[in-house]
Design a protein around this motif. Structure first.
Motif, PDB file in Angstrom:
ATOM      1  N   GLY A 137       9.905  -6.113 -15.005  1.00 14.96           N
ATOM      2  CA  GLY A 137      10.478  -5.591 -16.310  1.00 14.96           C
ATOM      3  C   GLY A 137       9.295  -4.894 -17.155  1.00 14.96           C
ATOM      4  N   LEU A 138       8.270  -4.692 -16.618  1.00 15.88           N
ATOM      5  CA  LEU A 138       7.176  -3.907 -16.809  1.00 15.88           C
ATOM      6  C   LEU A 138       6.889  -2.576 -16.424  1.00 15.88           C
ATOM      7  N   LEU A 139       6.969  -1.391 -17.340  1.00 20.06           N
ATOM      8  CA  LEU A 139       6.811  -0.200 -16.755  1.00 20.06           C
ATOM      9  C   LEU A 139       5.648   0.559 -16.422  1.00 20.06           C
ATOM     10  N   ILE A 140       5.527   0.845 -15.189  1.00 20.98           N
ATOM     11  CA  ILE A 140       4.244   1.371 -14.617  1.00 20.98           C
ATOM     12  C   ILE A 140       4.629   2.822 -14.215  1.00 20.98           C
ATOM     13  N   PRO A 141       3.997   3.666 -15.325  1.00 23.89           N
ATOM     14  CA  PRO A 141       4.218   5.293 -15.002  1.00 23.89           C
ATOM     15  C   PRO A 141       3.488   5.813 -14.067  1.00 23.89           C
ATOM     16  N   PRO A 142       3.470   7.065 -13.538  1.00 22.30           N
ATOM     17  CA  PRO A 142       2.706   7.501 -12.640  1.00 22.30           C
ATOM     18  C   PRO A 142       1.446   7.721 -13.300  1.00 22.30           C
ATOM     19  N   PRO A 143       0.317   7.958 -12.409  1.00 16.62           N
ATOM     20  CA  PRO A 143      -1.150   8.044 -12.794  1.00 16.62           C
ATOM     21  C   PRO A 143      -1.079   9.248 -13.746  1.00 16.62           C
ATOM     22  N   PHE A 144      -2.208   9.398 -14.562  1.00 12.41           N
ATOM     23  CA  PHE A 144      -2.754  10.619 -15.297  1.00 12.41           C
ATOM     24  C   PHE A 144      -4.026  11.036 -14.568  1.00 12.41           C
ATOM     25  N   ASP A 145      -4.061  12.237 -14.245  1.00 11.66           N
ATOM     26  CA  ASP A 145      -5.511  12.857 -13.598  1.00 11.66           C
ATOM     27  C   ASP A 145      -6.321  13.236 -14.458  1.00 11.66           C
ATOM     28  N   PHE A 146      -7.373  12.514 -14.588  1.00 14.23           N
ATOM     29  CA  PHE A 146      -8.556  12.882 -15.694  1.00 14.23           C
ATOM     30  C   PHE A 146      -9.673  14.103 -15.133  1.00 14.23           C
ATOM     31  N   THR A 147      -9.550  14.227 -13.876  1.00 12.81           N
ATOM     32  CA  THR A 147     -10.558  15.267 -13.384  1.00 12.81           C
ATOM     33  C   THR A 147     -10.613  16.444 -13.843  1.00 12.81           C
ATOM     34  N   ALA A 148      -9.313  17.020 -14.518  1.00 15.47           N
ATOM     35  CA  ALA A 148      -9.423  18.186 -15.188  1.00 15.47           C
ATOM     36  C   ALA A 148     -10.372  18.285 -16.322  1.00 15.47           C
ATOM     37  N   ALA A 236      -0.841   3.067 -15.811  1.00 12.43           N
ATOM     38  CA  ALA A 236      -0.590   3.097 -14.199  1.00 12.43           C
ATOM     39  C   ALA A 236      -1.148   2.276 -13.312  1.00 12.43           C
ATOM     40  N   THR A 237      -2.459   1.969 -13.737  1.00 10.56           N
ATOM     41  CA  THR A 237      -3.476   1.178 -13.023  1.00 10.56           C
ATOM     42  C   THR A 237      -3.612  -0.285 -13.455  1.00 10.56           C
ATOM     43  N   VAL A 238      -3.028  -0.709 -14.457  1.00 13.77           N
ATOM     44  CA  VAL A 238      -3.311  -2.029 -15.039  1.00 13.77           C
ATOM     45  C   VAL A 238      -3.238  -3.119 -14.208  1.00 13.77           C
ATOM     46  N   LEU A 239      -2.366  -3.045 -12.954  1.00 11.86           N
ATOM     47  CA  LEU A 239      -1.987  -4.243 -12.336  1.00 11.86           C
ATOM     48  C   LEU A 239      -2.826  -4.146 -11.143  1.00 11.86           C
ATOM     49  N   GLU A 240      -3.316  -2.838 -10.572  1.00 15.85           N
ATOM     50  CA  GLU A 240      -4.427  -2.809  -9.658  1.00 15.85           C
ATOM     51  C   GLU A 240      -5.731  -3.471 -10.056  1.00 15.85           C
ATOM     52  N   ALA A 241      -5.991  -2.988 -11.729  1.00 17.77           N
ATOM     53  CA  ALA A 241      -7.281  -3.375 -12.061  1.00 17.77           C
ATOM     54  C   ALA A 241      -7.165  -5.135 -12.113  1.00 17.77           C
ATOM     55  N   VAL A 242      -6.302  -5.498 -12.470  1.00 16.02           N
ATOM     56  CA  VAL A 242      -6.390  -7.038 -12.811  1.00 16.02           C
ATOM     57  C   VAL A 242      -6.455  -7.845 -11.351  1.00 16.02           C
ATOM     58  N   GLU A 243      -5.601  -7.255 -10.432  1.00 13.34           N
ATOM     59  CA  GLU A 243      -5.408  -7.981  -9.247  1.00 13.34           C
ATOM     60  C   GLU A 243      -6.930  -7.909  -8.545  1.00 13.34           C
ATOM     61  N   HIS A 244      -7.775  -6.522  -8.710  1.00 10.43           N
ATOM     62  CA  HIS A 244      -8.926  -6.344  -7.996  1.00 10.43           C
ATOM     63  C   HIS A 244      -9.991  -7.301  -8.802  1.00 10.43           C
TER      64      HIS A 244
END
Length: 373
Positions: A137-148, A236-244
């Motif tokens: 039920g939670l939207l996880i969009p594609p990641p935004f690239d901050f390198t530019a 895009a990365t919130v689930l990875e962050a809390v899992e890690h």
């Protein structure tokens, strides 16, 4: 029972206004937030942005703590790449000495990561995910690239102005360890004991903020500190962050189990239509940040309507628009409940930006009346 609800404030500057009015609005909003029942009131640290006045968190925290009585007040977050551990500990030790037991010290790596971002841009990497996912039920969009943005000349100039010439930021874990040692009274170097006054013995709550499954989440977990993950900045990365963070967690004198706070961007009004109108300038504001210019003063709905974002600019901010929770208090509360359930958050941190201060205060009031009922 709902988890606690807290506020993150950027001291936004509306179009046609100025930093002084924005800061007075923040103090007023903090007073109201305390009466509404919010648990914490955090202020961000941003620089070189015409539309954001929260450049010095410790100063603003002092103003807010002096104007309130009970609510916890803190930083979300101090950018440790721009200050030494001692200066951070002394500033927040001073705040704790005046407002004991109410001060949170949130630490973030912003200001340390430009070299890392440039290295990541040059290194081979897998193709980024280009489609959205819905996780329970939670939207996880594609990641935004901050390198530019990290590679832009503007960022290089800004970074140079925030450090002494030739200064290098130490590893984030070293900074956190030094801060803990200075607060705990255990810091020593080359056989010399060092004591910070004010700062040593401060009862501040130490937090780590992070946006990904990277260094911040790792350090927070390994040191048994509470962790704040940014759905509103990097959905895009919130689930990875809390899992890690949870995977890295080790019990400490601070916590015996992981404690996760998750942020969300919300706008609440009496009707969904009105909430959408108030939120309509948000895309323009986010685009000003992601284009590398820095946050513009927040436009009025009429200003945003008169100059709609073209498709190529809209695409740059679509993930943030899709993950902003906008609607009535009941609608936004349902979305927050999904975010809390999917992330397992122990606490939620909400941030709201509208052009009119009264609309922003009313948004927080309506949400609290429903969520905290």
């Amino acid at each position: 029972m709902s988890v606690p609800l807290s506020i993150l404030d950027l001291a936004p500057v509306p179009s046609g206004s100025d930093a002084g009015a924005a800061l007075r609005n923040s103090v007023d909003l903090a007073r109201r937030a305390e009466s509404y029942g919010y648990h914490r009131y955090w202020v961000a640290e941003h620089h070189f942005a015409d539309g954001v006045a929260s450049a010095a968190p410790a100063v603003l925290i002092g103003l807010i703590a002096a104007a309130t009585d009970r609510i916890r007040v803190g930083s979300g977050a101090v950018q440790v790449g721009h200050q030494t551990p001692l200066s951070i500990v002394e500033s927040f030790g001073l705040l704790d000495a005046v407002f004991p037991g109410r001060i949170d010290l949130g630490l973030g790596r912003s200001g340390q990561r430009r070299a890392e971002a440039l290295a990541a841009a040059a290194a081979p990497r897998p193709a980024p995910r280009t489609s959205s996912a819905v996780v329970d039920g939670l939207l996880i969009p594609p990641p935004f690239d901050f390198t530019a943005i990290a590679a832009s000349p503007r960022w290089a100039v800004h970074a140079g102005l925030q450090q002494q010439p030739g200064a290098e930021s130490p590893d984030f874990a070293e900074v956190v360890d030094d801060i803990q040692a200075l607060i705990g009274g255990t810091y020593a170097r080359d056989g010399v004991d060092v004591h910070a006054t004010p700062g040593e013995g401060a009862k501040t709550e130490l937090w780590i903020l992070g946006s990904s499954a990277g260094r911040s989440a790792q350090v927070a977990g390994e040191r048994g500190l509470p962790f704040a993950a940014n759905y509103h900045v990097s959905p895009a990365t919130v689930l990875e962050a809390v899992e890690h963070y949870r995977s890295a967690f080790r019990p400490s004198a601070v916590l015996d189990r992981p404690y996760v706070l998750v942020s969300a961007d919300v706008v609440v009004a009496e009707t969904a239509e009105e909430a959408r109108r108030l939120a309509s300038p948000y895309g323009h504001w986010v685009y000003s940040i992601r284009s590398g210019r820095g946050a513009i003063p927040f436009p009025t709905p009429a200003e945003a309507s008169a100059s709609p974002l073209p498709p190529e600019r809209l695409a740059l901010v679509q993930d943030r628009l899709d993950t902003q929770f906008v609607g009535t208090a009941a609608e936004v509360s349902r979305q927050l409940a999904v975010l809390q359930r999917v992330t397992g958050a122990d606490e939620l941190l909400v941030t709201t930006i509208t052009h009119d201060h009264g609309d922003r205060a009313r948004s927080f009031e309506l949400l609290a009346s429903h969520w905290l009922a």
